[in-house]
Design an enzyme around this catalytic site. Structure first.
Site, short mmCIF file in Angstrom:
data_model
loop_
_atom_site.label_atom_id
_atom_site.label_comp_id
_atom_site.label_asym_id
_atom_site.label_seq_id
_atom_site.Cartn_x
_atom_site.Cartn_y
_atom_site.Cartn_z
N ARG A 32 0.82 -1.22 0.00
CA ARG A 32 0.00 0.00 0.00
C ARG A 32 0.85 1.26 0.00
NH1 ARG A 32 -3.48 3.01 4.14
NH2 ARG A 32 -5.37 3.64 3.03
N ILE A 89 -7.36 7.42 -0.95
CA ILE A 89 -7.26 5.97 -0.98
C ILE A 89 -8.07 5.47 0.21
CG2 ILE A 89 -5.07 6.04 0.28
CD1 ILE A 89 -4.23 3.48 -1.08
N SER A 90 -8.99 4.54 -0.03
CA SER A 90 -9.89 4.08 1.03
C SER A 90 -9.11 3.41 2.16
CB SER A 90 -10.91 3.09 0.46
OG SER A 90 -11.77 3.71 -0.45
N GLN A 91 -9.70 3.45 3.35
CA GLN A 91 -9.05 2.77 4.47
C GLN A 91 -9.00 1.27 4.20
OE1 GLN A 91 -12.59 3.52 7.40
NE2 GLN A 91 -11.28 1.97 8.34
N PRO A 92 -7.98 0.59 4.68
CA PRO A 92 -7.82 -0.84 4.39
C PRO A 92 -9.02 -1.69 4.77
CG PRO A 92 -5.75 0.05 5.19
CD PRO A 92 -6.77 1.14 5.33
#
EC number: 2.1.1.77
Length: 221
Positions: A43, A69-72
């Site tokens: 990431r 970027i979306s949270q994991p």
């Protein structure tokens, strides 16, 4: 992609990634294939170098152009929903962003067709896929709300920005037995992550979680 080439050091090390995976498991991510993909896909290479030390925090991060970027956890949960019954052969993604979600799917063996409306992000994502040798990811610059009919039908469709409702063209591109995962609600409204399945020609919808995404916009820039 050879994960050993991209292990990182310090805050991007494997130990740091393992802590993230442990946290995701504690927060309800159960599929070991998804957890392995989160562990292996680097990431930190999908965010600005200045933010690399935060890449394995369970939080969204800015990627420029008003996008994130979306949270994991969100990436993991959306992926889990798509592959719950089987690994889809082809997935359409609306909103490439950094390319991280597409890379996670490609790691799992999915052929990903992803569309990004911001040219700079599309170009960056395409280069990342080349650098990581993720040949299963096909990046297109354009308006994602029209889908990508050329490669339809898709066994999975994933929308990574929030529309008010699912754009109509996508229904014609979702295969029988296929799954669509999307945050619905648009800008300034409560949003819900939903799973919609096409079963015997009917669409079955299930609420998954409350979420917060940037809105899905039409047009290109």
């Amino acid at each position: 992609m050879d994960p050993n080439r991209y292990q990182g050091i310090g805050m991007t090390s494997r130990r740091t990634r393992e802590r993230l995976v442990s946290r995701l498991a504690e927060e309800g991510i159960r599929d070991p294939r998804v957890l392995q993909a989160i562990l292996e896909v680097p990431r930190h290479l999908f965010v600005d170098e200045a933010l690399a030390s935060r890449a394995y925090d369970n939080t969204p991060l800015p990627i420029g152009h008003g996008q994130t970027i979306s949270q994991p956890w969100v990436v993991a949960r959306m992926t889990e929903l798509l592959i719950e019954q089987s690994i889809p052969e082809r997935v359409l993604e609306l909103g490439t962003g950094s390319g991280y979600q597409a890379a996670v799917l490609a790691y799992l063996g999915v052929e990903v067709y992803t569309i990004e409306r911001i040219k700079a992000l599309a170009d960056q994502a395409r280069q990342r896929m080349r650098d990581l040798r993720l040949h299963r990811v096909h990046v297109r610059y354009g308006d994602g709300s029209e889908g990508w009919a050329q490669h339809a039908p898709y066994q999975g469709i994933i929308v990574t920005a929030a529309p008010e409702e699912v754009p109509d063209p996508l229904w014609d591109q979702l295969d029988e037995g296929g799954r669509l995962v999307a945050p619905l609600g648009g800008a300034g409204r409560p949003q819900e992550l939903v799973l919609i399945e096409r079963v015997d020609g009917e669409l079955r919808r299930r609420h998954v979680a409350s979420v917060s995404f940037v809105p899905l916009l039409g047009g290109c820039r």
